[in-house]
Design a protein around this motif. Structure first.
Motif, PDB file in Angstrom:
ATOM      1  N   GLY A  14      -7.864   7.266  -8.841  1.00  0.00           N
ATOM      2  CA  GLY A  14      -8.173   8.468  -9.627  1.00  0.00           C
ATOM      3  C   GLY A  14      -8.744   8.070 -10.974  1.00  0.00           C
ATOM      4  N   MET A  15     -10.051   7.949 -11.045  1.00  0.00           N
ATOM      5  CA  MET A  15     -10.681   7.394 -12.249  1.00  0.00           C
ATOM      6  C   MET A  15     -10.497   8.275 -13.483  1.00  0.00           C
ATOM      7  N   ASP A  16     -10.512   9.596 -13.300  1.00  0.00           N
ATOM      8  CA  ASP A  16     -10.262  10.476 -14.449  1.00  0.00           C
ATOM      9  C   ASP A  16      -8.838  10.298 -14.954  1.00  0.00           C
ATOM     10  N   PHE A  17      -7.919  10.159 -14.021  1.00  0.00           N
ATOM     11  CA  PHE A  17      -6.517   9.943 -14.390  1.00  0.00           C
ATOM     12  C   PHE A  17      -6.350   8.620 -15.117  1.00  0.00           C
ATOM     13  N   ILE A  18      -6.978   7.571 -14.598  1.00  0.00           N
ATOM     14  CA  ILE A  18      -6.815   6.223 -15.142  1.00  0.00           C
ATOM     15  C   ILE A  18      -7.509   6.055 -16.487  1.00  0.00           C
ATOM     16  N   PHE A  19      -8.709   6.627 -16.616  1.00  0.00           N
ATOM     17  CA  PHE A  19      -9.496   6.376 -17.823  1.00  0.00           C
ATOM     18  C   PHE A  19      -9.528   7.548 -18.796  1.00  0.00           C
ATOM     19  N   ASP A  20      -8.751   8.590 -18.513  1.00  0.00           N
ATOM     20  CA  ASP A  20      -8.664   9.717 -19.445  1.00  0.00           C
ATOM     21  C   ASP A  20      -7.206  10.106 -19.675  1.00  0.00           C
ATOM     22  N   THR A  21      -6.537  10.571 -18.636  1.00  0.00           N
ATOM     23  CA  THR A  21      -5.161  11.055 -18.790  1.00  0.00           C
ATOM     24  C   THR A  21      -4.212   9.963 -19.269  1.00  0.00           C
ATOM     25  N   ILE A  22      -4.262   8.794 -18.623  1.00  0.00           N
ATOM     26  CA  ILE A  22      -3.335   7.731 -19.010  1.00  0.00           C
ATOM     27  C   ILE A  22      -3.577   7.245 -20.440  1.00  0.00           C
ATOM     28  N   PRO A  23      -4.799   6.810 -20.802  1.00  0.00           N
ATOM     29  CA  PRO A  23      -4.981   6.271 -22.156  1.00  0.00           C
ATOM     30  C   PRO A  23      -4.874   7.298 -23.271  1.00  0.00           C
ATOM     31  N   ASN A  24      -5.113   8.552 -22.952  1.00  0.00           N
ATOM     32  CA  ASN A  24      -5.082   9.584 -23.988  1.00  0.00           C
ATOM     33  C   ASN A  24      -3.759  10.325 -24.080  1.00  0.00           C
ATOM     34  N   ARG A  41       1.042  -4.055 -17.812  1.00  0.00           N
ATOM     35  CA  ARG A  41       2.124  -4.016 -16.829  1.00  0.00           C
ATOM     36  C   ARG A  41       2.560  -2.583 -16.557  1.00  0.00           C
ATOM     37  N   ILE A  42       2.713  -1.803 -17.608  1.00  0.00           N
ATOM     38  CA  ILE A  42       3.190  -0.424 -17.445  1.00  0.00           C
ATOM     39  C   ILE A  42       2.215   0.399 -16.610  1.00  0.00           C
ATOM     40  N   VAL A  43       0.948   0.361 -16.987  1.00  0.00           N
ATOM     41  CA  VAL A  43      -0.055   1.182 -16.302  1.00  0.00           C
ATOM     42  C   VAL A  43      -0.165   0.800 -14.827  1.00  0.00           C
ATOM     43  N   ASN A  44      -0.095  -0.493 -14.531  1.00  0.00           N
ATOM     44  CA  ASN A  44      -0.357  -0.955 -13.167  1.00  0.00           C
ATOM     45  C   ASN A  44       0.882  -1.108 -12.302  1.00  0.00           C
ATOM     46  N   THR A  45       2.022  -0.642 -12.788  1.00  0.00           N
ATOM     47  CA  THR A  45       3.214  -0.577 -11.938  1.00  0.00           C
ATOM     48  C   THR A  45       3.791   0.840 -11.906  1.00  0.00           C
ATOM     49  N   ARG A  46       3.799   1.516 -13.028  1.00  0.00           N
ATOM     50  CA  ARG A  46       4.445   2.826 -13.101  1.00  0.00           C
ATOM     51  C   ARG A  46       3.787   3.855 -12.188  1.00  0.00           C
ATOM     52  N   TYR A  47       2.471   3.779 -12.029  1.00  0.00           N
ATOM     53  CA  TYR A  47       1.752   4.856 -11.357  1.00  0.00           C
ATOM     54  C   TYR A  47       1.180   4.495  -9.987  1.00  0.00           C
ATOM     55  N   VAL A  48       1.490   3.309  -9.456  1.00  0.00           N
ATOM     56  CA  VAL A  48       0.839   2.897  -8.207  1.00  0.00           C
ATOM     57  C   VAL A  48       1.195   3.794  -7.023  1.00  0.00           C
ATOM     58  N   ASN A  49       2.331   4.465  -7.078  1.00  0.00           N
ATOM     59  CA  ASN A  49       2.704   5.366  -5.990  1.00  0.00           C
ATOM     60  C   ASN A  49       2.474   6.835  -6.346  1.00  0.00           C
ATOM     61  N   ASP A  50       1.745   7.051  -7.413  1.00  0.00           N
ATOM     62  CA  ASP A  50       1.362   8.395  -7.850  1.00  0.00           C
ATOM     63  C   ASP A  50      -0.021   8.695  -7.269  1.00  0.00           C
ATOM     64  N   ALA A  51      -0.146   9.778  -6.548  1.00  0.00           N
ATOM     65  CA  ALA A  51      -1.422  10.116  -5.903  1.00  0.00           C
ATOM     66  C   ALA A  51      -2.539  10.314  -6.911  1.00  0.00           C
ATOM     67  N   ARG A  52      -2.186  10.632  -8.131  1.00  0.00           N
ATOM     68  CA  ARG A  52      -3.230  10.773  -9.154  1.00  0.00           C
ATOM     69  C   ARG A  52      -3.865   9.418  -9.470  1.00  0.00           C
ATOM     70  N   TYR A  53      -3.110   8.359  -9.248  1.00  0.00           N
ATOM     71  CA  TYR A  53      -3.577   6.995  -9.527  1.00  0.00           C
ATOM     72  C   TYR A  53      -4.292   6.399  -8.320  1.00  0.00           C
ATOM     73  N   LEU A  54      -3.670   6.485  -7.159  1.00  0.00           N
ATOM     74  CA  LEU A  54      -4.213   5.852  -5.954  1.00  0.00           C
ATOM     75  C   LEU A  54      -3.921   6.739  -4.752  1.00  0.00           C
ATOM     76  N   SER A  55      -4.979   7.103  -4.026  1.00  0.00           N
ATOM     77  CA  SER A  55      -4.792   7.996  -2.898  1.00  0.00           C
ATOM     78  C   SER A  55      -5.857   7.742  -1.835  1.00  0.00           C
ATOM     79  N   TYR A  56      -5.411   7.388  -0.617  1.00  0.00           N
ATOM     80  CA  TYR A  56      -6.354   7.199   0.479  1.00  0.00           C
ATOM     81  C   TYR A  56      -6.906   8.543   0.956  1.00  0.00           C
ATOM     82  N   TRP A  57      -6.143   9.599   0.764  1.00  0.00           N
ATOM     83  CA  TRP A  57      -6.637  10.932   1.093  1.00  0.00           C
ATOM     84  C   TRP A  57      -7.822  11.289   0.198  1.00  0.00           C
ATOM     85  N   ARG A  58      -7.713  10.980  -1.089  1.00  0.00           N
ATOM     86  CA  ARG A  58      -8.822  11.248  -2.018  1.00  0.00           C
ATOM     87  C   ARG A  58     -10.036  10.399  -1.647  1.00  0.00           C
TER      88      ARG A  58
END
Length: 296
Positions: free
Chosen positions: A85-95, A59-76
């Motif tokens: 942002g796969m590096d953000f999701i699978f590296d920065t967040i879990p670590n 719940r935390i991961v999939n609500t806290r960051y949904v409006n963070d461009a590091r998590y989801l960005s149409y520009w990217r």
């Protein structure tokens, strides 16, 4: 409740998977832990936090960051071909930001299986956490990497992407592994069927060197619909137990409305609670509390 040969099977669906997160939170609150868990895409991410016994992490991961461009960005997506942002999701967040309990996860006796597609052959591959070790997050990342939205992942000579392209709900894998009871969590209501993709020709151009991926992409709706037909048949014969939303969740794969996400999570929790007695009956008729007291 006899969980010895019971499997938990988790569908993907992008951020619709927060509905599944709510169901798993209820299961964990009731100390229901299956010995075999298999997931696809977002379902595989849900499985990871379930096995690591971190009830609020999904719940935390999939609500806290949904409006963070590091998590989801149409520009990217336009610039780099990567919506999330796969590096953000699978590296920065879990670590760093929302630590994943990798030690508890790896020490668990639960078989946790992640489904991916082999881009060259188009076949589904299934990786057990115990064979992956430190590479687990790399394969988990592959399982969530959809064509046009993410980059493929190279792993031990194979090129991998989202497992839902080849096996959207791996009930047949669970059956072949010898499980006799199956709890399936879906993120679409009963009767939902996929239509052919409008982007098949574009996929053949974009991924022309991956014939297997193109074939899987073109046949995805057929594979999905046949699996749903099979699940409906098994459910009618009471050979499996399915938990699914009663109506469409009104959540997109890349939903950014936090109120909708919280509502879907709460709905999942409520649906898990509502079917608790039926789940107990299906799995053996003894409540979790009775099993816990009997073991102690």
């Amino acid at each position: 409740m006899d969980l010895e040969n019971a499997a938990l099977i988790l569908e993907g669906g992008g951020l619709r998977g927060i509905y599944t997160s709510g169901i798993l939170r209820f299961f964990m609150d009731r100390d229901i832990f299956f010995p075999y868990v298999i997931g696809v895409s977002m379902g595989a991410c849900n499985a990871a936090n379930y096995v690591s016994r971190q009830p609020e992490r999904n719940r935390i991961v999939n609500t806290r960051y949904v409006n963070d461009a590091r998590y989801l960005s149409y520009w990217r997506l336009l610039i780099k071909g990567e919506l999330f942002g796969m590096d953000f999701i699978f590296d920065t967040i879990p670590n760093s930001l929302v630590p994943f309990d990798f030690e508890t996860f790896m020490e668990s006796d639960v078989r946790c299986i992640t489904t991916v597609v082999d881009c060259e052959t188009g076949e589904a591959l299934y990786y057990d956490k115990n064979e992956l070790g430190e590479d687990y997050f790399k394969v988990l990342r592959a399982s969530t990497s959809l064509p046009f939205m993410a980059k493929s992942i190279h792993y031990k000579g194979r090129i991998l992407m989202d497992g839902g392209l080849a096996d959207s709900v791996p009930i047949r894998k669970s059956l072949s592994d010898g499980n006799s009871k199956h709890i399936i969590v879906l993120t679409r209501p009963k009767g939902y069927r996929k239509k052919p993709s409008r982007f098949v020709r574009l996929a053949r151009l974009r991924y022309s060197k991956y014939k297997g991926l193109c074939e899987a992409f073109g046949n995805r709706h057929t594979q999905y619909n046949e699996t749903m037909d099979f699940i409906d048949q098994l459910e009618e014969r009471e050979e499996i137990f399915v938990i699914r939303p009663r109506s469409e969740l009104n959540i997109g794969r890349a939903e950014r409305n936090k109120d909708k996400l919280y509502a879907a999570y709460d709905q999942g929790y409520a649906d898990g609670s509502a079917c608790y007695g039926a789940v107990c009956s299906y799995l053996g008729g003894i409540s979790v509390e009775e099993r816990f007291l009997g073991d102690h």
